[in-house]
Enzyme design. Structure first.
Site, short mmCIF file in Angstrom:
data_model
loop_
_atom_site.label_atom_id
_atom_site.label_comp_id
_atom_site.label_asym_id
_atom_site.label_seq_id
_atom_site.Cartn_x
_atom_site.Cartn_y
_atom_site.Cartn_z
CE LYS A 169 -0.41 0.37 -8.99
NZ LYS A 169 -0.03 0.28 -7.57
CE LYS A 176 -5.30 5.65 -4.12
NZ LYS A 176 -3.97 5.00 -4.01
CG ASP A 181 -0.15 3.25 -4.38
OD1 ASP A 181 -0.88 3.16 -3.38
OD2 ASP A 181 0.09 2.29 -5.12
CD GLU A 182 1.24 2.44 -0.61
OE1 GLU A 182 1.95 1.42 -0.53
OE2 GLU A 182 0.45 2.64 -1.55
CG HIS A 241 -3.51 4.07 0.56
ND1 HIS A 241 -3.00 3.05 1.35
CD2 HIS A 241 -3.36 3.66 -0.73
CE1 HIS A 241 -2.55 2.08 0.58
NE2 HIS A 241 -2.76 2.42 -0.69
CE LYS A 254 -1.61 -5.56 -5.26
NZ LYS A 254 -0.52 -4.98 -6.06
#
Length: 479
Positions: A171, A197, A199-200, A289, A329
C-alpha cells in the site's frame, strides 16, 4: 406425451413440451448438474421457466426446428427435473437442470460457461437468474489439470507447516516508485511475513513499469530471506493486455527466482487456464486475485455465486484464490464463506445447504486450492480468523501491516507474534474463540509492536449485513 408429428410441427410451443422438462428424470453419474435461482416474470409458470433455462442453455431456440432430428436430440437436450420454491422469497425458485457430459468440450472452462451462463441470462421471460451451484462429474473433472502446485507441495516448497501463511498487499497499491515499492516489500518480509503481493490494478503504469517492479521486489525478497533464514515470496502480478505480454512477464519472474506469480480474474477463463498450464510447466505457484467478481457474485437474485467461481477456478488450475474473510471489510457471510473454503480444500465436499453447498462433490484427485483472506483485517482479529478459517489459508494484512504506527516491519512483527500466540494456545487445547483477546493481550505484554497494533485497531470492525446468504429450511431430526 407428444407424438413425433406433434413435437416437430412448425411453430412455437412451450419449452416443457419440447422435452426440456422431465420430472421423472434421474441424473446420471456423468451428468453435469446446475441449480439456478429463477425469478420468472409475472404470469410465467416456474416449470416452464425452468424448462426455458434448460433449453436456452443447451439446444433450444425460440421455435421448433426440424434439424433437431439430425442429432441425438433426446440426449443433447438439458433436462430440468426439479423446481423448489426458495424459502422466504416469494416468486423465486431453485431449478435443478442436468446436462449430458457430451455437451461440453474436455478441459475447457470457456466452453462450459458459454452454455451455462450464456445467452440464457438475458432471457426476457425471467426477471432475474442466478447460478447457485454445480455438480461436476468425476469423468469431466478428470479432463482438467487442477491447481499446478496445491497446498501440500506449496508448504513443502516454503518449508512452513502447522499455521496459516502470512501476507500483505503493498500500500498504496498505486503511485509508488519501484525503489520505494521494493522497500515496503523488504520491511514487511523481514518483519515476519511469508509473502507480500501486488494488488489487482498494479500492472505496468507510467510511475512504475513492470520490469523495474519485478527487479526491486525480488531484490527485497532475497535480502529478507537472507536476513531471516526463511523462504520468502512476493506475488508478482503478470496481468497484462495480451497472453504474449503475460508470458513475457511470467518468464522474467521465473528468471529472477520468484516462486509465485499472480493473475487477475478479469483476464478471462482461457487466459487463466493458459497461465495455469504455464505454472505447472515451470513449477510456479499461481495466485488468483478475484478482481471483478463482485459485479456478478454479490447479489442474491442475479449472477453467479462465488462458490461456483471457486469450483471453476479449482478446475482451471490456480493455487490461491481470494475467498472471503468473514470479519473483514469485504462481503462474507460466515456460513457461505465456510462452504467456499470447503470447495477450495476438500477432497470430497459434502452437501451442506446451510453453507449454500447443494451437492456432494468428489474432486477426483484435483489438488487442493489455498484460500486467501484479505481486506480490512488486523492482528486483533487473529483468534476469529483462525477459528473461522482454519490453518490452510493465507491471511493478508495490507493496511494492518503497512498502517502500523511504528512502521511496516513492526506491523509485520505484530501479525506474526499474534499468529504464533494463537496457534500455540490452540495447540495447547485452549478455547481461542473465548480466550483469544486475553491471549493476544498477554502476548502484547512482551511485544510492543503487537501492543501498538491492538491499541490502534482494537475497536475496528465491519459489521454490516451480508447480501449473499444461504436460503434453506432446517430439517427437524429426532433427538
Amino acid at each position: 406425451m407428444l407424438t413425433q408429428a406433434e413435437r416437430y410441427k412448425s411453430g412455437v410451443m412451450p419449452y416443457a413440451q419440447m422435452g426440456y422438462w422431465d420430472a421423472d428424470y434421474v441424473p446420471k453419474e456423468t451428468d453435469v448438474i446446475a441449480v439456478f435461482r429463477i425469478s420468472p416474470q409475472d404470469g410465467v409458470d416456474p416449470i416452464e421457466a425452468a424448462a426455458a433455462v434448460a433449453g436456452e442453455s443447451s439446444t433450444a431456440t425460440w421455435t421448433v426446428v426440424w434439424t433437431d432430428r439430425l442429432t441425438a436430440c433426446e440426449a443433447y437436450r438439458a433436462k430440468a427435473y426439479r423446481v423448489d420454491p426458495v424459502p422466504g422469497s416469494p416468486g423465486q425458485y431453485f431449478s435443478y437442470i442436468a446436462y449430458d457430459i457430451d455437451l461440453f468440450e474436455e478441459g475447457s472452462i470457456a466452453n462450459l460457461t458459454a452454455s451455462i451462463i450464456g445467452n440464457v441470462f438475458g432471457f426476457k421471460p425471467l426477471k432475474a437468474l442466478r447460478l447457485e451451484d454445480m455438480r461436476m462429474p468425476v469423468a469431466y473433472l478428470k479432463t482438467f489439470q487442477g491447481p499446478p502446485t496445491g497446498i501440500v507441495v506449496e508448504r513443502e516448497r516454503l518449508d512452513k507447516f502447522g499455521r496459516p501463511l502470512l501476507g500483505a498487499t503493498t500500500k498504496p497499491k498505486l503511485g509508488l516508485s519501484s525503489k520505494n515499492y521494493g522497500r515496503v516489500v523488504y520491511e514487511a518480509l523481514k518483519g515476519g511475513l511469508d509473502f507480500v503481493k501486488d494488488d489487482e490494478n498494479i500492472n505496468s503504469q507510467p510511475f512504475m513499469h513492470w520490469r523495474d517492479r519485478f527487479l526491486y521486489c525480488m531484490e527485497a525478497v532475497n535480502k529478507a530471506a537472507a536476513a531471516t533464514g526463511e523462504v520468502k515470496g512476493h506475488y508478482l502480478n503478470v496481468t497484462a493486455a495480451t497472453m504474449e505480454d503475460m508470458y513475457e512477464r511470467a518468464d522474467f519472474a521465473k528468471q529472477l527466482g520468484s516462486c509465485i506469480v499472480m493473475i487477475d480474474l478479469v483476464i478471462g477463463y482461457t487466459a487463466i487456464q493458459s497461465m495455469a498450464k504455464w505454472a505447472r510447466r515451470n513449477d510456479m505457484i499461481l495466485h488468483l486475485h478475484r478482481a471483478g467478481h463482485g459485479t456478478y457474485t454479490r447479489q442474491k437474485t442475479h449472477g453467479v455465486s462465488f462458490r461456483v467461481i471457486a469450483k471453476w477456478m479449482r478446475m482451471a488450475g490456480v493455487d490461491h484464490i481470494h475467498a472471503g474473510t468473514v470479519v473483514g471489510k469485504l462481503e462474507g457471510d460466515p456460513n457461505v464463506i465456510k462452504g467456499i473454503y470447503s470447495i477450495c480444500r476438500d477432497s470430497f465436499t459434502r452437501q451442506n445447504l446451510e453453507q449454500g453447498v447443494f451437492f456432494d462433490q468428489d474432486w477426483a484427485g484435483l489438488r487442493k486450492m489455498m484460500p486467501v483472506a484479505s481486506g480490512g483485517i488486523h492482528a486483533g482479529q487473529m483468534h476469529q480468523l483462525i477459528s473461522y478459517l482454519g490453518e490452510d489459508v493465507v491471511l493478508q494484512f495490507g493496511g494492518g501491516t503497512i498502517g502500523h504506527p511504528h512502521g511496516i516491519q513492526a506491523g509485520a512483527t505484530a501479525n506474526r507474534v499474534a499468529l504464533e500466540a494463537i496457534i500455540k494456545a490452540r495447540n495447547e487445547g485452549r478455547d481461542i474463540w473465548q480466550e483469544g483477546p486475553q491471549i493476544l493481550e498477554d502476548a502484547a505484554r512482551w511485544c510492543s509492536p503487537l501492543r501498538a497494533a491492538l491499541q490502534t485497531w482494537k475497536d475496528v470492525t465491519f459489521n454490516y449485513q451480508s447480501t449473499d446468504t444461504a436460503d434453506f429450511v432446517p430439517t427437524a431430526t429426532t433427538a
